[in-house]
Design a protein around this motif. Structure first.
Motif, PDB file in Angstrom:
ATOM      1  N   HIS A   8       0.851  -1.188   0.000  1.00  0.00           N
ATOM      2  CA  HIS A   8       0.000   0.000   0.000  1.00  0.00           C
ATOM      3  C   HIS A   8       0.887   1.238   0.000  1.00  0.00           C
ATOM      4  O   HIS A   8       1.674   1.436   0.917  1.00  0.00           O
ATOM      5  N   CYS A   9       0.786   2.060  -1.017  1.00  0.00           N
ATOM      6  CA  CYS A   9       1.581   3.285  -1.125  1.00  0.00           C
ATOM      7  C   CYS A   9       0.875   4.390  -0.341  1.00  0.00           C
ATOM      8  O   CYS A   9      -0.278   4.732  -0.617  1.00  0.00           O
ATOM      9  N   CYS A  10       1.577   4.939   0.643  1.00  0.00           N
ATOM     10  CA  CYS A  10       0.991   5.990   1.477  1.00  0.00           C
ATOM     11  C   CYS A  10       0.936   7.331   0.761  1.00  0.00           C
ATOM     12  O   CYS A  10       0.288   8.255   1.236  1.00  0.00           O
ATOM     13  N   ILE A  11       1.612   7.456  -0.354  1.00  0.00           N
ATOM     14  CA  ILE A  11       1.598   8.716  -1.094  1.00  0.00           C
ATOM     15  C   ILE A  11       0.345   8.833  -1.954  1.00  0.00           C
ATOM     16  O   ILE A  11      -0.362   9.830  -1.908  1.00  0.00           O
ATOM     17  N   ASN A  12       0.057   7.789  -2.755  1.00  0.00           N
ATOM     18  CA  ASN A  12      -1.118   7.870  -3.624  1.00  0.00           C
ATOM     19  C   ASN A  12      -2.291   7.025  -3.130  1.00  0.00           C
ATOM     20  O   ASN A  12      -3.327   6.958  -3.765  1.00  0.00           O
ATOM     21  N   GLN A  13      -2.112   6.369  -1.965  1.00  0.00           N
ATOM     22  CA  GLN A  13      -3.158   5.553  -1.334  1.00  0.00           C
ATOM     23  C   GLN A  13      -3.672   4.434  -2.259  1.00  0.00           C
ATOM     24  O   GLN A  13      -4.850   4.120  -2.270  1.00  0.00           O
ATOM     25  N   LYS A  14      -2.767   3.822  -3.019  1.00  0.00           N
ATOM     26  CA  LYS A  14      -3.128   2.717  -3.908  1.00  0.00           C
ATOM     27  C   LYS A  14      -2.228   1.525  -3.632  1.00  0.00           C
ATOM     28  O   LYS A  14      -1.155   1.668  -3.075  1.00  0.00           O
ATOM     29  N   GLU A  15      -2.722   0.363  -4.049  1.00  0.00           N
ATOM     30  CA  GLU A  15      -1.883  -0.837  -3.986  1.00  0.00           C
ATOM     31  C   GLU A  15      -0.942  -0.790  -5.184  1.00  0.00           C
ATOM     32  O   GLU A  15      -1.379  -0.656  -6.322  1.00  0.00           O
ATOM     33  N   GLU A  16       0.354  -0.856  -4.910  1.00  0.00           N
ATOM     34  CA  GLU A  16       1.364  -0.753  -5.966  1.00  0.00           C
ATOM     35  C   GLU A  16       2.212  -2.011  -6.004  1.00  0.00           C
ATOM     36  O   GLU A  16       2.398  -2.674  -4.989  1.00  0.00           O
ATOM     37  N   GLU A  17       2.719  -2.292  -7.173  1.00  0.00           N
ATOM     38  CA  GLU A  17       3.639  -3.406  -7.305  1.00  0.00           C
ATOM     39  C   GLU A  17       5.025  -2.966  -6.871  1.00  0.00           C
ATOM     40  O   GLU A  17       5.408  -1.817  -7.033  1.00  0.00           O
ATOM     41  N   TYR A  18       5.746  -3.894  -6.314  1.00  0.00           N
ATOM     42  CA  TYR A  18       7.114  -3.634  -5.889  1.00  0.00           C
ATOM     43  C   TYR A  18       7.970  -3.622  -7.150  1.00  0.00           C
ATOM     44  O   TYR A  18       8.009  -4.577  -7.894  1.00  0.00           O
ATOM     45  N   ASP A  19       8.642  -2.508  -7.415  1.00  0.00           N
ATOM     46  CA  ASP A  19       9.423  -2.422  -8.645  1.00  0.00           C
ATOM     47  C   ASP A  19      10.830  -1.901  -8.369  1.00  0.00           C
ATOM     48  O   ASP A  19      11.207  -1.653  -7.229  1.00  0.00           O
ATOM     49  N   SER A  20      11.603  -1.707  -9.408  1.00  0.00           N
ATOM     50  CA  SER A  20      12.999  -1.305  -9.254  1.00  0.00           C
ATOM     51  C   SER A  20      13.135   0.094  -8.665  1.00  0.00           C
ATOM     52  O   SER A  20      14.112   0.382  -7.982  1.00  0.00           O
ATOM     53  N   HIS A  21      12.169   0.972  -8.882  1.00  0.00           N
ATOM     54  CA  HIS A  21      12.241   2.311  -8.313  1.00  0.00           C
ATOM     55  C   HIS A  21      12.119   2.253  -6.787  1.00  0.00           C
ATOM     56  O   HIS A  21      12.814   2.968  -6.063  1.00  0.00           O
ATOM     57  N   ILE A  22      11.244   1.416  -6.330  1.00  0.00           N
ATOM     58  CA  ILE A  22      11.069   1.247  -4.889  1.00  0.00           C
ATOM     59  C   ILE A  22      12.324   0.617  -4.296  1.00  0.00           C
ATOM     60  O   ILE A  22      12.832   1.061  -3.265  1.00  0.00           O
ATOM     61  N   GLN A  23      12.841  -0.405  -4.967  1.00  0.00           N
ATOM     62  CA  GLN A  23      14.071  -1.043  -4.508  1.00  0.00           C
ATOM     63  C   GLN A  23      15.206  -0.022  -4.443  1.00  0.00           C
ATOM     64  O   GLN A  23      15.966   0.013  -3.487  1.00  0.00           O
ATOM     65  N   MET A  24      15.319   0.854  -5.454  1.00  0.00           N
ATOM     66  CA  MET A  24      16.369   1.865  -5.485  1.00  0.00           C
ATOM     67  C   MET A  24      16.209   2.848  -4.328  1.00  0.00           C
ATOM     68  O   MET A  24      17.184   3.256  -3.715  1.00  0.00           O
ATOM     69  N   TYR A  25      14.964   3.216  -3.998  1.00  0.00           N
ATOM     70  CA  TYR A  25      14.746   4.105  -2.858  1.00  0.00           C
ATOM     71  C   TYR A  25      15.323   3.485  -1.583  1.00  0.00           C
ATOM     72  O   TYR A  25      16.047   4.126  -0.842  1.00  0.00           O
ATOM     73  N   PHE A  26      14.981   2.209  -1.332  1.00  0.00           N
ATOM     74  CA  PHE A  26      15.455   1.569  -0.101  1.00  0.00           C
ATOM     75  C   PHE A  26      16.969   1.389  -0.109  1.00  0.00           C
ATOM     76  O   PHE A  26      17.606   1.533   0.932  1.00  0.00           O
ATOM     77  N   ILE A  27      17.559   1.112  -1.260  1.00  0.00           N
ATOM     78  CA  ILE A  27      19.016   1.014  -1.343  1.00  0.00           C
ATOM     79  C   ILE A  27      19.642   2.350  -0.976  1.00  0.00           C
ATOM     80  O   ILE A  27      20.588   2.421  -0.186  1.00  0.00           O
ATOM     81  N   LYS A  28      19.126   3.438  -1.534  1.00  0.00           N
ATOM     82  CA  LYS A  28      19.666   4.771  -1.237  1.00  0.00           C
ATOM     83  C   LYS A  28      19.421   5.156   0.215  1.00  0.00           C
ATOM     84  O   LYS A  28      20.251   5.798   0.845  1.00  0.00           O
TER      85      LYS A  28
END
Length: 95
Positions: A8-28
């Motif tokens: 659940h994405c708290c920014i847009n309040q939708k169910e989102e798929e886990y993708d490379s952008h999300i992975q990159m955020y957590f890596i950073k």
């Protein structure tokens, strides 16, 4: 499990798929926390670094679970930049 778990994405309040952008955020995010932890080892003002790490951790929890993040008011009282000429002395802990 037939498909990758969504979150659940708290920014847009939708169910989102886990993708490379999300992975990159957590890596950073982990990279930043690691840098702050190293600065904590060489600088005498340890409480500010601990507050930074606590905020980063709480912001991650906010993104994943929606928990209220820590306050970030402490950022306002941090000392300003010492200047580019001092950067390497600061990195070496000699400033």
């Amino acid at each position: 499990m037939s498909e990758f778990q969504k979150f659940h994405c708290c920014i847009n309040q939708k169910e989102e798929e886990y993708d490379s952008h999300i992975q990159m955020y957590f890596i950073k995010e982990y990279e930043l926390a690691s840098i702050i932890a190293r600065l904590n080892d060489i600088d005498s003002n340890k409480s500010e670094y601990n507050e930074m790490i606590n905020f980063i951790k709480s912001f991650e929890n906010f993104l994943i679970t929606g928990e209220k993040p820590e306050r970030f008011d402490f950022l306002k009282r941090l000392e300003g930049e010492k200047g580019w000429a001092e950067d390497y002395n600061i990195i070496r802990g000699k400033a």
